[in-house]
Design a protein around this motif. Sequence first.
Motif, short mmCIF file in Angstrom:
data_model
loop_
_atom_site.label_atom_id
_atom_site.label_comp_id
_atom_site.label_asym_id
_atom_site.label_seq_id
_atom_site.Cartn_x
_atom_site.Cartn_y
_atom_site.Cartn_z
N ASN A 141 -25.40 -20.82 -29.29
CA ASN A 141 -25.07 -21.16 -30.67
C ASN A 141 -24.30 -22.48 -30.70
N LYS A 142 -24.98 -23.53 -31.13
CA LYS A 142 -24.38 -24.87 -31.14
C LYS A 142 -23.23 -24.97 -32.14
N GLU A 143 -23.34 -24.27 -33.27
CA GLU A 143 -22.28 -24.32 -34.27
C GLU A 143 -21.04 -23.58 -33.76
N PHE A 144 -21.24 -22.49 -33.05
CA PHE A 144 -20.15 -21.77 -32.41
C PHE A 144 -19.43 -22.72 -31.45
N GLU A 145 -20.17 -23.38 -30.60
CA GLU A 145 -19.60 -24.32 -29.63
C GLU A 145 -18.88 -25.46 -30.33
N ARG A 146 -19.49 -25.99 -31.38
CA ARG A 146 -18.90 -27.14 -32.07
C ARG A 146 -17.58 -26.77 -32.73
N GLN A 147 -17.54 -25.62 -33.43
CA GLN A 147 -16.32 -25.21 -34.10
C GLN A 147 -15.20 -24.93 -33.10
N TYR A 148 -15.55 -24.33 -31.98
CA TYR A 148 -14.54 -24.03 -30.96
C TYR A 148 -13.97 -25.31 -30.38
N ALA A 168 -13.90 -28.20 -31.63
CA ALA A 168 -13.21 -28.99 -32.65
C ALA A 168 -11.90 -28.32 -33.10
N GLY A 169 -11.59 -27.16 -32.56
CA GLY A 169 -10.37 -26.47 -32.94
C GLY A 169 -10.45 -25.79 -34.28
N GLU A 170 -11.67 -25.55 -34.79
CA GLU A 170 -11.85 -24.93 -36.10
C GLU A 170 -12.00 -23.42 -36.01
N LEU A 171 -12.15 -22.92 -34.81
CA LEU A 171 -12.41 -21.50 -34.61
C LEU A 171 -11.59 -20.99 -33.43
N GLN A 172 -10.86 -19.91 -33.63
CA GLN A 172 -10.14 -19.29 -32.52
C GLN A 172 -11.12 -18.49 -31.68
N LEU A 173 -10.91 -18.52 -30.38
CA LEU A 173 -11.83 -17.81 -29.48
C LEU A 173 -11.04 -17.10 -28.39
N GLU A 174 -11.28 -15.81 -28.25
CA GLU A 174 -10.69 -15.03 -27.17
C GLU A 174 -11.81 -14.64 -26.22
N PHE A 175 -11.90 -15.37 -25.10
CA PHE A 175 -12.94 -15.12 -24.12
C PHE A 175 -12.64 -13.88 -23.29
N ASN A 176 -13.67 -13.11 -22.98
CA ASN A 176 -13.55 -11.94 -22.12
C ASN A 176 -14.70 -11.92 -21.12
N PRO A 177 -14.44 -11.55 -19.88
CA PRO A 177 -15.58 -11.21 -19.01
C PRO A 177 -16.38 -10.11 -19.70
N GLN A 178 -17.68 -10.15 -19.55
CA GLN A 178 -18.52 -9.25 -20.33
C GLN A 178 -18.21 -7.77 -20.08
#
Length: 233
Positions: free
Chosen positions: A82-89, A91-101
């Motif tokens: 998802n390019k928009e997901f990547e772009r927002q992250y 750009a600091g527009e989206l908070q993201l909490e990464f987890n191992p699957q």
Amino acid sequence: MGKIYADVKSALEGLTFDGMTVMSGGFGLCGIPENLIAGLRDTGVKGLTVISNNAGVDGFGLGQLLETRQIAKMISSYVGENKEFERQYLAGELQLEFNPQGTLAERIRAGGAGIPAFFTATGVGTLVAEGKEEREFNGRRYIMETGLVADLAIVKAWKADERGNLVFRKTARNFNPMMAAAGKVTVVEVEEIVPVGSLDPDHIHTPGVYVDRLIQTVSEKRIEQRTVRQKGA
């Protein structure tokens, strides 16, 4: 208790509010509750925290909620399609909490089982461990992960009976069953609703006790990555 609703709008009525946490089942585009996601978009609810393995693709699935800026934070394990997901992250527009699957799956399962936290060796000594409690068991280091619950879980199943007992088909049996148990309210879209007694009890994957609302839908079922053999190969 009537669990069957006429359409997506009525199935979501009274359940959404700004700032809520939503679990959305599926893996890539397989087994996603695509009609309920579109219905969530149409409510206009905003400031969402969404728990999902990934965020669909641009313009489809959860990608729709990213485009409309209704998601404030993602708790997920994968960004790549998802390019928009990547772009927002970035750009600091989206908070993201990464987890191992696997950790994400277990956090959801734990939440549904009423387990507030657990220890895992996954992520020890990496960025995943930053700020988390660490302990040693039998000479090995572990970090503490918390269970996850949501205000609303939206789930896709293959078949259900009128009491909400669910059957998932093949790969679509991914994050959906555990999310059904971890939502304070669970709304499910299915391809077919059958009378009570039609399902073999041994084949039921999620008992109806976890399902609050049910809707029969028709899904587009997009293919995320189409791979075909070259002619003559």
